[in-house]
Design a protein around this motif. Structure first.
Motif, PDB file in Angstrom:
ATOM      1  N   GLU A  57      25.081  18.129 -11.579  1.00 54.43           N
ATOM      2  CA  GLU A  57      24.402  17.138 -12.409  1.00 54.43           C
ATOM      3  C   GLU A  57      25.194  15.847 -12.533  1.00 54.43           C
ATOM      4  O   GLU A  57      24.618  14.744 -12.516  1.00 54.43           O
ATOM      5  CB  GLU A  57      24.136  17.716 -13.804  1.00 54.43           C
ATOM      6  N   ARG A  58      26.518  15.924 -12.646  1.00 58.76           N
ATOM      7  CA  ARG A  58      27.330  14.717 -12.783  1.00 58.76           C
ATOM      8  C   ARG A  58      27.142  13.790 -11.589  1.00 58.76           C
ATOM      9  O   ARG A  58      26.935  12.583 -11.741  1.00 58.76           O
ATOM     10  CB  ARG A  58      28.807  15.088 -12.918  1.00 58.76           C
ATOM     11  N   ASN A  59      27.173  14.363 -10.398  1.00 58.32           N
ATOM     12  CA  ASN A  59      27.020  13.537  -9.202  1.00 58.32           C
ATOM     13  C   ASN A  59      25.587  13.073  -8.999  1.00 58.32           C
ATOM     14  O   ASN A  59      25.350  11.912  -8.658  1.00 58.32           O
ATOM     15  CB  ASN A  59      27.522  14.298  -7.973  1.00 58.32           C
ATOM     16  N   ARG A  60      24.620  13.947  -9.207  1.00 60.27           N
ATOM     17  CA  ARG A  60      23.219  13.532  -9.047  1.00 60.27           C
ATOM     18  C   ARG A  60      22.887  12.382  -9.971  1.00 60.27           C
ATOM     19  O   ARG A  60      22.177  11.442  -9.608  1.00 60.27           O
ATOM     20  CB  ARG A  60      22.270  14.709  -9.295  1.00 60.27           C
ATOM     21  N   SER A  61      23.436  12.434 -11.179  1.00 56.74           N
ATOM     22  CA  SER A  61      23.173  11.387 -12.154  1.00 56.74           C
ATOM     23  C   SER A  61      23.740  10.047 -11.696  1.00 56.74           C
ATOM     24  O   SER A  61      23.064   9.018 -11.773  1.00 56.74           O
ATOM     25  CB  SER A  61      23.784  11.773 -13.503  1.00 56.74           C
ATOM     26  N   ARG A  62      24.959  10.043 -11.186  1.00 56.45           N
ATOM     27  CA  ARG A  62      25.534   8.755 -10.785  1.00 56.45           C
ATOM     28  C   ARG A  62      24.950   8.265  -9.454  1.00 56.45           C
ATOM     29  O   ARG A  62      24.833   7.063  -9.242  1.00 56.45           O
ATOM     30  CB  ARG A  62      27.052   8.797 -10.765  1.00 56.45           C
ATOM     31  N   TYR A  63      24.555   9.166  -8.570  1.00 56.52           N
ATOM     32  CA  TYR A  63      23.843   8.715  -7.363  1.00 56.52           C
ATOM     33  C   TYR A  63      22.582   7.950  -7.762  1.00 56.52           C
ATOM     34  O   TYR A  63      22.289   6.870  -7.230  1.00 56.52           O
ATOM     35  CB  TYR A  63      23.436   9.892  -6.486  1.00 56.52           C
ATOM     36  N   SER A  64      21.818   8.529  -8.696  1.00 58.50           N
ATOM     37  CA  SER A  64      20.565   7.904  -9.127  1.00 58.50           C
ATOM     38  C   SER A  64      20.832   6.603  -9.864  1.00 58.50           C
ATOM     39  O   SER A  64      20.104   5.616  -9.701  1.00 58.50           O
ATOM     40  CB  SER A  64      19.787   8.862 -10.035  1.00 58.50           C
ATOM     41  N   ARG A  65      21.889   6.564 -10.660  1.00 57.73           N
ATOM     42  CA  ARG A  65      22.207   5.390 -11.468  1.00 57.73           C
ATOM     43  C   ARG A  65      22.520   4.169 -10.596  1.00 57.73           C
ATOM     44  O   ARG A  65      22.153   3.051 -10.919  1.00 57.73           O
ATOM     45  CB  ARG A  65      23.396   5.705 -12.375  1.00 57.73           C
ATOM     46  N   TYR A  66      23.194   4.399  -9.457  1.00 59.20           N
ATOM     47  CA  TYR A  66      23.652   3.280  -8.638  1.00 59.20           C
ATOM     48  C   TYR A  66      22.813   3.058  -7.373  1.00 59.20           C
ATOM     49  O   TYR A  66      23.060   2.108  -6.634  1.00 59.20           O
ATOM     50  CB  TYR A  66      25.114   3.484  -8.246  1.00 59.20           C
ATOM     51  N   ALA A  67      21.830   3.916  -7.134  1.00 60.29           N
ATOM     52  CA  ALA A  67      21.069   3.830  -5.883  1.00 60.29           C
ATOM     53  C   ALA A  67      20.359   2.484  -5.742  1.00 60.29           C
ATOM     54  O   ALA A  67      20.360   1.876  -4.669  1.00 60.29           O
ATOM     55  CB  ALA A  67      20.070   4.973  -5.785  1.00 60.29           C
ATOM     56  N   HIS A  68      19.757   2.005  -6.821  1.00 55.67           N
ATOM     57  CA  HIS A  68      19.030   0.729  -6.730  1.00 55.67           C
ATOM     58  C   HIS A  68      20.002  -0.423  -6.524  1.00 55.67           C
ATOM     59  O   HIS A  68      19.761  -1.322  -5.703  1.00 55.67           O
ATOM     60  CB  HIS A  68      18.202   0.502  -7.989  1.00 55.67           C
ATOM     61  N   HIS A  69      21.117  -0.391  -7.225  1.00 52.15           N
ATOM     62  CA  HIS A  69      22.078  -1.496  -7.148  1.00 52.15           C
ATOM     63  C   HIS A  69      22.680  -1.624  -5.750  1.00 52.15           C
ATOM     64  O   HIS A  69      22.811  -2.726  -5.207  1.00 52.15           O
ATOM     65  CB  HIS A  69      23.188  -1.293  -8.174  1.00 52.15           C
TER      66      HIS A  69
END
Length: 217
Positions: A144-156
Motif C-alpha cells: 500500500e505504501r508504494n501503490r499510494s505514492r506511485y498514484s500520487r506522483y503519476a500525473h506529475h
C-alpha cells in the motif's frame, strides 16, 4: 540527462549516509575471463567492484555521475580505476571497449523514459559484440505504501512508478514489461527475482537480468 535524471547534488550529499545492497550473483560471470574488461556504470563508492575483485577479476573500471561518490570510491579502493561522468549518459570510453557492463540500481535513479533509453544505448555502444550486460533494479511493488505514492506522483511525472522520497530524490520502480522493452537490442540470457533492502532500508522486490549484445556476423 536533465537534472531530474542525474540528481548529482542529491548523490553527492548522500555519500556518507547511503548503503547499497543489490547482491552480485557470481555464477552469472563464470564464463567471463578474469582479465575481461568490465565497466561498473553507476558504481557509487565501488562496492560491487570490490566484490568482483574478490572473485578474481582484475580489469575493472567504475564510473559515476557523482564526484562525491567517486571521491569516496578512490579513498576506499585506491588501486582501482574510477571516472566521473561529466555528460551522462555518455561516457568517455571507446565503442566496443568492454566485455561486460554492470548496471546495479541505476535505472531506479533515472526516472525518465528517454533518459533510460539513452543510457542503455550508451552501454550497448561501449560493449563488444557478444558482451554481457548485468542489470539489477527494482520492480513495481505491491504494498500500500508504494501503490499510494506511485498514484500520487503519476500525473506529475507522467509515469506510474515514479515517486519522490522523503529525503529529496526522485526514483522509479519498473514493470517487467518496460525492462524488456529497454533491452530489446539485447538477447536475454537469464533473469532472477531478488529481495533487497532499498537505500532507505525498505525491503523490496527486485530483478536481475543477464543480457548479451548480439554478435555481429
Amino acid at each position: 540527462m536533465s537534472d531530474l535524471d542525474s540528481q548529482v547534488r542529491y548523490w553527492d550529499a548522500a555519500v556518507a549516509t547511503k548503503t547499497f545492497t543489490h547482491p552480485l550473483h557470481p555464477s552469472w560471470l563464470d564464463g567471463i575471463s578474469r582479465h575481461a574488461a568490465i565497466l561498473d556504470y553507476g558504481c557509487g563508492y565501488g562496492r560491487v567492484m570490490e566484490e568482483l575483485e574478490q572473485h578474481g577479476f582484475d580489469n575493472l573500471t567504475g564510473a559515476d555521475i557523482s564526484p562525491g561518490m567517486i571521491k569516496r570510491a578512490r579513498h576506499l579502493h585506491p588501486t582501482m580505476r574510477f571516472a566521473v561522468l561529466d555528460a551522462p549518459p555518455l561516457s568517455p570510453y571507446p565503442a566496443a571497449g568492454f566485455d561486460a557492463a554492470l548496471l546495479f540500481a541505476v535505472l531506479t535513479c533515472v526516472p525518465g523514459d528517454e533518459a533510460q533509453r539513452r543510457l542503455i544505448a550508451e552501454l550497448n555502444r561501449i560493449l563488444k559484440p557478444g558482451g554481457v550486460l548485468y542489470m539489477s533494479d527494482l520492480l513495481l511493488q505491491d504494498d500500500e505504501r508504494n501503490r499510494s505514492r506511485y498514484s500520487r506522483y503519476a500525473h506529475h511525472y507522467g509515469t506510474y512508478g515514479v515517486f519522490e522520497t522523503g529525503d529529496g530524490a526522485v526514483c522509479r520502480h519498473h514493470s517487467r514489461e518496460w525492462l524488456s522493452t529497454l533491452l530489446t537490442g539485447f538477447e536475454t540470457v537469464d533473469s532472477r527475482t531478488i529481495t533487497v533492502a532499498t537505500m532507505n532500508g525498505h525491503e523490496s522486490t527486485g530483478i536481475q537480468i543477464l543480457a548479451r549484445k548480439p554478435t555481429v556476423t
